[in-house]
Design a protein around this motif. Sequence first.
Motif, PDB file in Angstrom:
ATOM      1  N   SER A 130     -23.895 -25.901  61.188  1.00 54.38           N
ATOM      2  CA  SER A 130     -24.902 -26.369  60.095  1.00 54.38           C
ATOM      3  C   SER A 130     -24.136 -26.661  59.022  1.00 54.38           C
ATOM      4  CB  SER A 130     -26.413 -25.267  59.894  1.00 54.38           C
ATOM      5  OG  SER A 130     -26.875 -25.932  59.009  1.00 54.38           O
ATOM      6  N   HIS A 131     -24.486 -27.827  58.189  1.00 58.12           N
ATOM      7  CA  HIS A 131     -23.851 -28.289  57.170  1.00 58.12           C
ATOM      8  C   HIS A 131     -24.904 -28.038  56.094  1.00 58.12           C
ATOM      9  CE1 HIS A 131     -20.943 -30.428  59.130  1.00 58.12           C
ATOM     10  NE2 HIS A 131     -21.597 -31.102  59.901  1.00 58.12           N
ATOM     11  N   ARG A 132     -25.967 -27.267  56.311  1.00 60.28           N
ATOM     12  CA  ARG A 132     -27.150 -26.633  55.308  1.00 60.28           C
ATOM     13  C   ARG A 132     -26.666 -25.308  54.732  1.00 60.28           C
ATOM     14  NH1 ARG A 132     -30.898 -29.595  53.852  1.00 60.28           N
ATOM     15  NH2 ARG A 132     -32.028 -27.981  52.871  1.00 60.28           N
ATOM     16  N   PHE A 133     -26.910 -25.169  53.402  1.00 59.30           N
ATOM     17  CA  PHE A 133     -26.447 -23.850  52.689  1.00 59.30           C
ATOM     18  C   PHE A 133     -27.716 -22.924  52.932  1.00 59.30           C
ATOM     19  CE2 PHE A 133     -26.566 -20.808  49.089  1.00 59.30           C
ATOM     20  CZ  PHE A 133     -25.329 -20.406  49.481  1.00 59.30           C
ATOM     21  N   GLY A 134     -27.922 -21.864  53.286  1.00 55.97           N
ATOM     22  CA  GLY A 134     -29.141 -21.250  53.159  1.00 55.97           C
ATOM     23  C   GLY A 134     -29.727 -21.247  54.560  1.00 55.97           C
ATOM     24  N   ASP A 135     -29.277 -21.759  55.634  1.00 55.01           N
ATOM     25  CA  ASP A 135     -29.788 -21.570  56.674  1.00 55.01           C
ATOM     26  C   ASP A 135     -29.706 -20.016  57.245  1.00 55.01           C
ATOM     27  OD1 ASP A 135     -30.694 -24.012  56.751  1.00 55.01           O
ATOM     28  OD2 ASP A 135     -29.001 -25.005  57.950  1.00 55.01           O
ATOM     29  N   PHE A 136     -30.320 -19.138  56.741  1.00 49.65           N
ATOM     30  CA  PHE A 136     -30.137 -17.822  56.942  1.00 49.65           C
ATOM     31  C   PHE A 136     -31.481 -17.086  57.590  1.00 49.65           C
ATOM     32  CE2 PHE A 136     -26.922 -18.173  53.099  1.00 49.65           C
ATOM     33  CZ  PHE A 136     -26.128 -18.629  54.200  1.00 49.65           C
ATOM     34  N   GLY A 137     -31.336 -16.517  58.419  1.00 55.33           N
ATOM     35  CA  GLY A 137     -32.598 -15.590  58.942  1.00 55.33           C
ATOM     36  C   GLY A 137     -33.676 -16.357  59.303  1.00 55.33           C
ATOM     37  N   GLY A 138     -34.759 -15.623  59.448  1.00 54.51           N
ATOM     38  CA  GLY A 138     -36.129 -16.107  59.895  1.00 54.51           C
ATOM     39  C   GLY A 138     -36.960 -16.869  58.965  1.00 54.51           C
ATOM     40  N   GLY A 139     -36.305 -16.903  57.633  1.00 56.74           N
ATOM     41  CA  GLY A 139     -37.419 -17.454  56.531  1.00 56.74           C
ATOM     42  C   GLY A 139     -38.269 -16.421  56.059  1.00 56.74           C
ATOM     43  N   GLY A 140     -39.022 -16.721  55.161  1.00 55.15           N
ATOM     44  CA  GLY A 140     -40.154 -15.686  54.530  1.00 55.15           C
ATOM     45  C   GLY A 140     -39.467 -15.088  53.334  1.00 55.15           C
ATOM     46  N   HIS A 141     -38.596 -15.648  52.797  1.00 56.99           N
ATOM     47  CA  HIS A 141     -37.706 -15.262  51.395  1.00 56.99           C
ATOM     48  C   HIS A 141     -38.241 -16.290  50.425  1.00 56.99           C
ATOM     49  CE1 HIS A 141     -35.381 -13.936  54.903  1.00 56.99           C
ATOM     50  NE2 HIS A 141     -35.682 -12.766  54.523  1.00 56.99           N
ATOM     51  N   PRO A 142     -39.355 -15.754  49.795  1.00 59.76           N
ATOM     52  CA  PRO A 142     -39.483 -17.133  48.680  1.00 59.76           C
ATOM     53  C   PRO A 142     -39.115 -17.153  47.603  1.00 59.76           C
ATOM     54  CG  PRO A 142     -41.263 -15.311  48.862  1.00 59.76           C
ATOM     55  CD  PRO A 142     -40.264 -15.133  50.031  1.00 59.76           C
ATOM     56  N   HIS A 143     -38.533 -16.012  47.085  1.00 58.15           N
ATOM     57  CA  HIS A 143     -37.560 -16.074  45.849  1.00 58.15           C
ATOM     58  C   HIS A 143     -36.215 -16.889  46.007  1.00 58.15           C
ATOM     59  CE1 HIS A 143     -40.639 -13.604  44.102  1.00 58.15           C
ATOM     60  NE2 HIS A 143     -40.572 -12.732  44.927  1.00 58.15           N
ATOM     61  N   LEU A 144     -35.723 -16.549  47.046  1.00 61.93           N
ATOM     62  CA  LEU A 144     -34.487 -17.361  47.471  1.00 61.93           C
ATOM     63  C   LEU A 144     -34.720 -18.727  47.671  1.00 61.93           C
ATOM     64  CD1 LEU A 144     -31.461 -17.339  48.385  1.00 61.93           C
ATOM     65  CD2 LEU A 144     -31.967 -17.034  50.638  1.00 61.93           C
ATOM     66  N   ALA A 145     -35.793 -19.123  48.242  1.00 61.49           N
ATOM     67  CA  ALA A 145     -36.276 -20.580  48.224  1.00 61.49           C
ATOM     68  C   ALA A 145     -36.456 -20.947  46.911  1.00 61.49           C
ATOM     69  CB  ALA A 145     -37.516 -20.704  49.353  1.00 61.49           C
ATOM     70  N   ARG A 146     -37.041 -20.428  46.022  1.00 61.40           N
ATOM     71  CA  ARG A 146     -37.064 -21.159  44.757  1.00 61.40           C
ATOM     72  C   ARG A 146     -36.012 -21.423  44.326  1.00 61.40           C
ATOM     73  NH1 ARG A 146     -39.784 -18.654  39.382  1.00 61.40           N
ATOM     74  NH2 ARG A 146     -40.319 -20.911  38.209  1.00 61.40           N
ATOM     75  N   VAL A 147     -35.002 -20.359  44.186  1.00 57.32           N
ATOM     76  CA  VAL A 147     -33.821 -20.616  43.619  1.00 57.32           C
ATOM     77  C   VAL A 147     -33.140 -21.586  44.076  1.00 57.32           C
ATOM     78  CG1 VAL A 147     -31.374 -19.804  43.271  1.00 57.32           C
ATOM     79  CG2 VAL A 147     -33.472 -18.033  43.104  1.00 57.32           C
ATOM     80  N   PHE A 148     -33.174 -22.022  45.499  1.00 61.08           N
ATOM     81  CA  PHE A 148     -32.578 -23.147  46.171  1.00 61.08           C
ATOM     82  C   PHE A 148     -33.221 -24.331  45.449  1.00 61.08           C
ATOM     83  CE2 PHE A 148     -31.102 -20.673  50.024  1.00 61.08           C
ATOM     84  CZ  PHE A 148     -29.988 -20.311  49.332  1.00 61.08           C
ATOM     85  N   GLU A 149     -34.606 -24.412  45.549  1.00 60.73           N
ATOM     86  CA  GLU A 149     -35.453 -25.647  45.004  1.00 60.73           C
ATOM     87  C   GLU A 149     -34.883 -25.832  43.646  1.00 60.73           C
ATOM     88  OE1 GLU A 149     -39.979 -26.756  44.055  1.00 60.73           O
ATOM     89  OE2 GLU A 149     -39.274 -24.927  45.233  1.00 60.73           O
ATOM     90  N   LEU A 150     -34.673 -24.802  42.819  1.00 60.98           N
ATOM     91  CA  LEU A 150     -34.274 -25.187  41.444  1.00 60.98           C
ATOM     92  C   LEU A 150     -32.940 -25.622  41.216  1.00 60.98           C
ATOM     93  CD1 LEU A 150     -35.841 -21.980  39.665  1.00 60.98           C
ATOM     94  CD2 LEU A 150     -36.506 -24.403  39.156  1.00 60.98           C
ATOM     95  N   LEU A 151     -32.117 -25.002  41.948  1.00 57.77           N
ATOM     96  CA  LEU A 151     -30.413 -25.436  42.304  1.00 57.77           C
ATOM     97  C   LEU A 151     -30.537 -27.168  42.890  1.00 57.77           C
ATOM     98  CD1 LEU A 151     -27.801 -24.499  41.690  1.00 57.77           C
ATOM     99  CD2 LEU A 151     -27.732 -23.478  43.857  1.00 57.77           C
ATOM    100  N   ARG A 152     -31.253 -27.182  43.849  1.00 58.55           N
ATOM    101  CA  ARG A 152     -31.425 -28.703  44.203  1.00 58.55           C
ATOM    102  C   ARG A 152     -31.838 -29.643  42.986  1.00 58.55           C
ATOM    103  NH1 ARG A 152     -29.183 -31.970  44.952  1.00 58.55           N
ATOM    104  NH2 ARG A 152     -29.200 -33.889  46.673  1.00 58.55           N
ATOM    105  N   LYS A 153     -32.754 -29.279  42.241  1.00 59.62           N
ATOM    106  CA  LYS A 153     -33.277 -30.112  41.141  1.00 59.62           C
ATOM    107  C   LYS A 153     -32.158 -30.268  40.249  1.00 59.62           C
ATOM    108  CE  LYS A 153     -36.926 -30.523  37.836  1.00 59.62           C
ATOM    109  NZ  LYS A 153     -38.307 -29.715  37.130  1.00 59.62           N
ATOM    110  N   ARG A 154     -31.300 -29.229  39.950  1.00 61.76           N
ATOM    111  CA  ARG A 154     -30.353 -29.140  38.903  1.00 61.76           C
ATOM    112  C   ARG A 154     -29.147 -30.108  39.317  1.00 61.76           C
ATOM    113  NH1 ARG A 154     -26.236 -29.885  36.425  1.00 61.76           N
ATOM    114  NH2 ARG A 154     -25.427 -28.592  34.882  1.00 61.76           N
ATOM    115  N   LEU A 155     -29.085 -30.305  40.700  1.00 62.78           N
ATOM    116  CA  LEU A 155     -27.863 -31.149  41.161  1.00 62.78           C
ATOM    117  C   LEU A 155     -28.630 -32.199  41.868  1.00 62.78           C
ATOM    118  CD1 LEU A 155     -25.917 -28.249  43.210  1.00 62.78           C
ATOM    119  CD2 LEU A 155     -25.369 -29.080  41.108  1.00 62.78           C
ATOM    120  N   SER A 156     -29.436 -32.961  41.283  1.00 66.02           N
ATOM    121  CA  SER A 156     -30.032 -33.935  41.929  1.00 66.02           C
ATOM    122  C   SER A 156     -29.247 -35.346  41.672  1.00 66.02           C
ATOM    123  CB  SER A 156     -31.520 -34.237  40.929  1.00 66.02           C
ATOM    124  OG  SER A 156     -31.319 -34.401  39.616  1.00 66.02           O
TER     125      SER A 156
END
Length: 219
Positions: A130-156
């Motif tokens: 996978s070329h995607r960072f954070g493809d870990f586990g089965g999901g259901g980790h909202p705080h990590l997801a929010r960090v990734f969302e904020l980081l992606r916005k910072r790197l827009s």
Amino acid sequence: MADLPDTPADSEVDGKTKMILVAEALFAEGGINGVSMREIASKAGQGNHYAVQYHFGSREGLVEAIFDYRMDQMERMRERMLAAAEAKGRLDDARTLLDMVYLPQLELPDGDGHRSYAGFLSQYLMRSHSHRFGDFGGGGHPHLARVFELLRKRLSYLPEDVAQRRLVTASFMFLAILARYETFEDSAPNEESFEAALDDTIEQIVSCVCAPLRLTTGG
């Protein structure tokens, strides 16, 4: 094979969790494809050699279970870090966001757990297609997801594939310093401490991840 890292006493974890902890340590040392399910069951004290398949279905199911177990533990710290960053107005700060990605690994419980997880994650990243960072586990980790969302916005300003690749590469930088934790324990007073090395490594990561994109073409 070397002794396994310390894990909680058998009385403190159930059989399924024990298999997760043992598998993480064995995968870190021998590679995710280099350890048999039978060996994991045996090391975890399971009389049934097919216990891993019974609880997790497959090797990939076990890998996902390790991530879910560790991500659940790190979610609590990320929740606190997000709240603190929001209170300080730093949710767009790259160092703050990258700290949230990496530093919770230092707080993983069970003695040698964070180094075992670091080795496991290194093996996973080298094995993953996978070329995607954070493809870990089965999901259901909202705080990590929010960090990734904020980081992606910072790197827009970066293309998605570039941002993802940089984050994967940066992870190896962090895991390399984490795996060398023990080498700092006997450092002389005038030598660099682990804390200083860690801080400098994350500053390197910030610089590398946030660098402007410069494309070169052949002449």
